[in-house]
Design an enzyme around this catalytic site. Structure first.
Site, PDB file in Angstrom:
ATOM      1  N   SER A 280      -2.519   7.799 -53.868  1.00  0.00           N
ATOM      2  CA  SER A 280      -2.464   9.183 -53.592  1.00  0.00           C
ATOM      3  C   SER A 280      -0.892   9.629 -53.548  1.00  0.00           C
ATOM      4  CB  SER A 280      -3.060   9.667 -52.187  1.00  0.00           C
ATOM      5  OG  SER A 280      -3.649  10.903 -52.436  1.00  0.00           O
ATOM      6  N   LYS A 284       2.072   8.557 -56.507  1.00  0.00           N
ATOM      7  CA  LYS A 284       2.993   9.425 -57.050  1.00  0.00           C
ATOM      8  C   LYS A 284       4.314   8.701 -56.784  1.00  0.00           C
ATOM      9  CE  LYS A 284       1.186  13.724 -55.264  1.00  0.00           C
ATOM     10  NZ  LYS A 284       0.139  13.890 -55.909  1.00  0.00           N
ATOM     11  N   TRP A 373      -9.816  17.351 -57.666  1.00  0.00           N
ATOM     12  CA  TRP A 373      -8.421  17.752 -57.033  1.00  0.00           C
ATOM     13  C   TRP A 373      -7.263  16.950 -58.001  1.00  0.00           C
ATOM     14  CZ3 TRP A 373      -6.240  21.664 -54.753  1.00  0.00           C
ATOM     15  CH2 TRP A 373      -4.994  21.650 -53.810  1.00  0.00           C
ATOM     16  N   HIS A 423     -11.534  10.555 -54.033  1.00  0.00           N
ATOM     17  CA  HIS A 423     -10.344  10.284 -53.974  1.00  0.00           C
ATOM     18  C   HIS A 423      -9.900   8.814 -53.359  1.00  0.00           C
ATOM     19  CE1 HIS A 423      -6.096  11.570 -54.029  1.00  0.00           C
ATOM     20  NE2 HIS A 423      -5.934  11.320 -52.878  1.00  0.00           N
TER      21      HIS A 423
HETATM   22  C1  GCU Z   1      -3.015  16.059 -50.717  1.00  0.00           C
HETATM   23  C2  GCU Z   1      -2.329  16.302 -51.978  1.00  0.00           C
HETATM   24  C3  GCU Z   1      -2.035  15.502 -53.160  1.00  0.00           C
HETATM   25  C4  GCU Z   1      -2.031  14.010 -52.546  1.00  0.00           C
HETATM   26  C5  GCU Z   1      -2.834  13.766 -51.164  1.00  0.00           C
HETATM   27  C6  GCU Z   1      -2.578  12.376 -50.481  1.00  0.00           C
HETATM   28  O1  GCU Z   1      -4.284  16.249 -51.270  1.00  0.00           O
HETATM   29  O2  GCU Z   1      -2.368  17.763 -52.483  1.00  0.00           O
HETATM   30  O3  GCU Z   1      -1.078  15.807 -54.066  1.00  0.00           O
HETATM   31  O4  GCU Z   1      -1.984  13.100 -53.456  1.00  0.00           O
HETATM   32  O5  GCU Z   1      -2.518  14.718 -50.067  1.00  0.00           O
HETATM   33  O6  GCU Z   1      -1.509  11.912 -50.638  1.00  0.00           O
HETATM   34  O7  GCU Z   1      -3.633  11.953 -49.929  1.00  0.00           O
END
Ligand code: GCU
Length: 445
Positions: A280, A284, A373, A423
């Protein structure tokens, strides 16, 4: 701690931690199928392929002056630095180099652990001379049976190292609470959600395992800034970040580089074969860590989504506007990133170029079929568009431009895998990770 307090503790939404707070899962990073939200932070979210629109991506193999990149030499000497600078100034923010004062305190020198199958080390990485400055608590296991330095799977953690692996010998650590802006013991509900990783399959395959808690470097909420390393690196007289200064993701990635600094000194590991992994926002983070620090040998990014491997040009799921909305995650990025909210077509960068920065090193993007998402298709298309850079450098890109169905891994130098579900990570993703790791970093026999 009551669940309500836990809910307040987290500023995450539509994330692994959101499912954790809702008690939706008992398996760490379990993929949670959630109905996609139609409006977030007052911004409508598109999930309709018909409304994605058309777009033209920047070609990573064209220099800023319009000249084509025809050789590996031109790529490394000219084009790669151009792209790196764009991401530093426009998306993640500029991080400092290796701190001159950095030093390593080995508090656990190699204790037999996990039924004798591993040797455990604990290292405190001091980032500055001042003892009040943030430190990284690094946890490292190597297989007891190893006769040579081992490759390492290094995963950046949402939780304290003492909760990351089921081993009572780990020194208890704390995490940041956004509610109190102090460090607190890991709440029981969080431990139930982020279940310890079973590292035995990795050890049995000859890999070491390393992890650190991301909050050691920078707390994951805007008001935590003063406790993080970024506050310690402000220029004299500076109180707020400049437009190109580092956001939290760049800080977490910088922390990964500090771990690599240590690994380079440890004779039990092969620091030239370190694969980094994160989920998540930490997906990144590992993409940026791999892009900005070529010492990392391979990258596995799980559900990194927008701001990670997903194409911003595709209006599907999360967008730059949603990421940088004041109530969401602007602190994770350079201040400049918000300039491109609503205008990804004008932005000089996109995920295809971020992926290209990792070339020629192997990259696995792991996604989830119902993680709308994070736009798993957008991640695939970004990887396709980075393919020509891998090919120029003599590596194998994806072999198709057709988005594969769930459970159909493509394992090349550029690799893609979408599990069935939402996710995060599911346990079966480990099989794919291991195949990828063995393929690219196979331990010496
Ligand atoms: C949120 C955010 C995402 C991220 C995620 C996470 O959903 O919008 O961009 O990747 O949190 O880190 O769990």
């Amino acid at each position: 701690m009551p669940l309500k307090t836990i809910l307040l503790l987290t500023i995450f939404s539509i994330s692994p931690l959101a499912s954790w707070a809702q008690g939706a899962s008992t398996a760490g990073h379990k993929a949670a199928a959630q109905p996609p939200p139609a409006i977030v932070a007052g911004i409508p979210v598109n999930y309709d392929e018909a409304k994605v629109g058309t777009y033209t991506l920047t070609n990573p193999l064209v220099l800023n002056n319009g000249e084509p990149v025809r050789s590996a030499k031109t790529w490394f000497k000219e084009r790669r630095p151009q792209i790196l600078k764009i991401f530093e100034t426009q998306q993640f923010g500029r991080a400092p180099g290796r701190p001159a004062d950095e030093w390593f305190e080995i508090t656990d020198k190699g204790t037999p652990a996990l039924g004798g199958q591993a040797l455990r080390k604990q290292i405190t990485i001091h980032l500055l001379k001042d003892p009040a400055a943030p430190v990284i608590h690094l946890l490292l296991y190597t297989p007891t049976a190893a006769k040579k330095p081992v490759p390492v799977f290094f995963s950046i953690s949402f939780t304290a190292v003492s909760s990351a692996v089921d081993d009572p010998g780990i020194t208890p650590e704390t995490i940041w609470s956004p509610k109190t802006n102090t460090r607190i013991p890991v709440p029981a509900a969080m431990s139930r959600f982020f279940r310890p990783t079973n590292i035995l399959p990795l050890l049995n395959a000859g890999f070491g395992y390393a992890t650190y808690y991301y909050g050691d470097v920078d707390p994951d909420y805007a008001a935590g800034f003063s406790h993080g390393i970024r506050a310690w690196r402000l220029k004299p007289g500076q109180t707020v970040r400049g437009p190109e200064d580092w956001g939290s993701i760049a800080a977490w990635a910088w922390g990964m580089s500090r771990v690599e600094d240590y690994l380079e000194t440890d004779p039990s590991v092969d620091a030239n074969r370190v694969a980094i992994h994160g989920v998540s926002r930490l997906g990144k983070t590992v993409l940026w860590a791999g892009a900005s620090d070529p010492r990392f040998a391979a990258v596995i990014a799980s559900c990194s989504g927008e701001g990670g491997a997903d194409l911003s040009h595709r209006n599907y799921g999360e967008t730059i506007a949603l990421l940088t909305a004041p109530t969401r995650f602007p602190y994770q990025f350079a201040v400049n990133y918000a300039k491109w909210a609503g205008f990804p077509d004008r932005a000089p960068m996109d995920a295809n170029m971020l992926i290209a920065l990792i070339a020629p090193r192997p990259l696995l993007l792991q996604t989830g079929s119902t993680d709308y998402w994070s736009d798993p298709k957008g991640e695939f298309l970004a990887e396709v568009a980075a393919g020509p850079v891998y090919r120029l450098l003599g590596k194998d890109p994806l072999d198709t431009t057709v988005w594969p169905a769930a459970k159909q891994p493509i394992l090349h130098d550029l690799s893609y895998y979408m599990h069935e579900g939402g996710h995060g990570m599911v346990p079966s993703d480990w099989n794919i990770y291991l195949d990828f790791l063995k393929m690219h970093l196979q331990p010496h026999q």
